[in-house]
Design a protein around this motif. Structure first.
Motif, PDB file in Angstrom:
ATOM      1  N   THR A  64     -13.198 -16.251  17.087  1.00 20.76           N
ATOM      2  CA  THR A  64     -13.311 -16.644  18.487  1.00 20.76           C
ATOM      3  C   THR A  64     -13.847 -18.058  18.598  1.00 20.76           C
ATOM      4  O   THR A  64     -14.913 -18.382  18.046  1.00 20.76           O
TER       5      THR A  64
ATOM      6  N   LEU B 162      -6.749 -11.218  12.929  1.00 21.29           N
ATOM      7  CA  LEU B 162      -7.825 -11.961  13.566  1.00 21.29           C
ATOM      8  C   LEU B 162      -9.120 -11.159  13.582  1.00 21.29           C
ATOM      9  O   LEU B 162      -9.112  -9.920  13.699  1.00 21.29           O
TER      10      LEU B 162
ATOM     11  N   VAL C 196     -11.329 -13.031  20.274  1.00 18.88           N
ATOM     12  CA  VAL C 196     -10.994 -11.827  19.520  1.00 18.88           C
ATOM     13  C   VAL C 196     -12.061 -10.783  19.789  1.00 18.88           C
ATOM     14  O   VAL C 196     -13.236 -10.990  19.477  1.00 18.88           O
TER      15      VAL C 196
END
Length: 124
Positions: A89, A84, A122
């Motif tokens: 996000t 990720l 993230v």
């Protein structure tokens, strides 16, 4: 028809999360189920989808990192997200539609049913 997304959370860059989307009130195996995401100040964008045929399609930005699968016996699809990045996000939504043509799978307007969204954050 109801779709329930879950599995979001906070993870560091390079980490992994698995999202789930469970559906009810429909013949699940006949539906195309998609994942979309929306970051603050940005438009909702296509992430991946799996058609009733089992074929799966991905946005270029997630190819090689995300894997979508479905379990028709549980009326559930999964989105395994690996490696990720902060730019992943967003609020992630699952969506479903029974009659969606291949050329429209990336178009959020083509999906009739939507889940409530789950936040993925993230950190760098």
């Amino acid at each position: 028809v109801q779709l329930q997304a879950s599995g979001g959370g906070l993870v560091q860059a390079g980490g992994s999360l698995r999202l789930s989307c469970t559906a009810s009130g429909l013949t699940f195996s006949r539906y195309t189920i998609g994942w979309f995401r929306q970051a603050p100040g940005k438009e909702r964008e296509f992430v991946a989808c799996t058609r009733y045929s089992g074929h799966t399609y991905y946005a270029d930005s997630v190819k090689g990192r995300f894997t979508m699968s479905r379990d028709n016996s549980k009326n559930t699809v999964y989105l395994q997200m690996n490696n990720l990045k902060p730019e992943d996000t967003a609020v992630y939504y699952c969506a479903g539609d029974r009659q969606i043509i291949l050329s429209s799978i990336g178009n959020s307007d083509a999906y009739d049913y939507w889940g409530q969204g789950t936040q993925v954050t993230v950190s760098s």
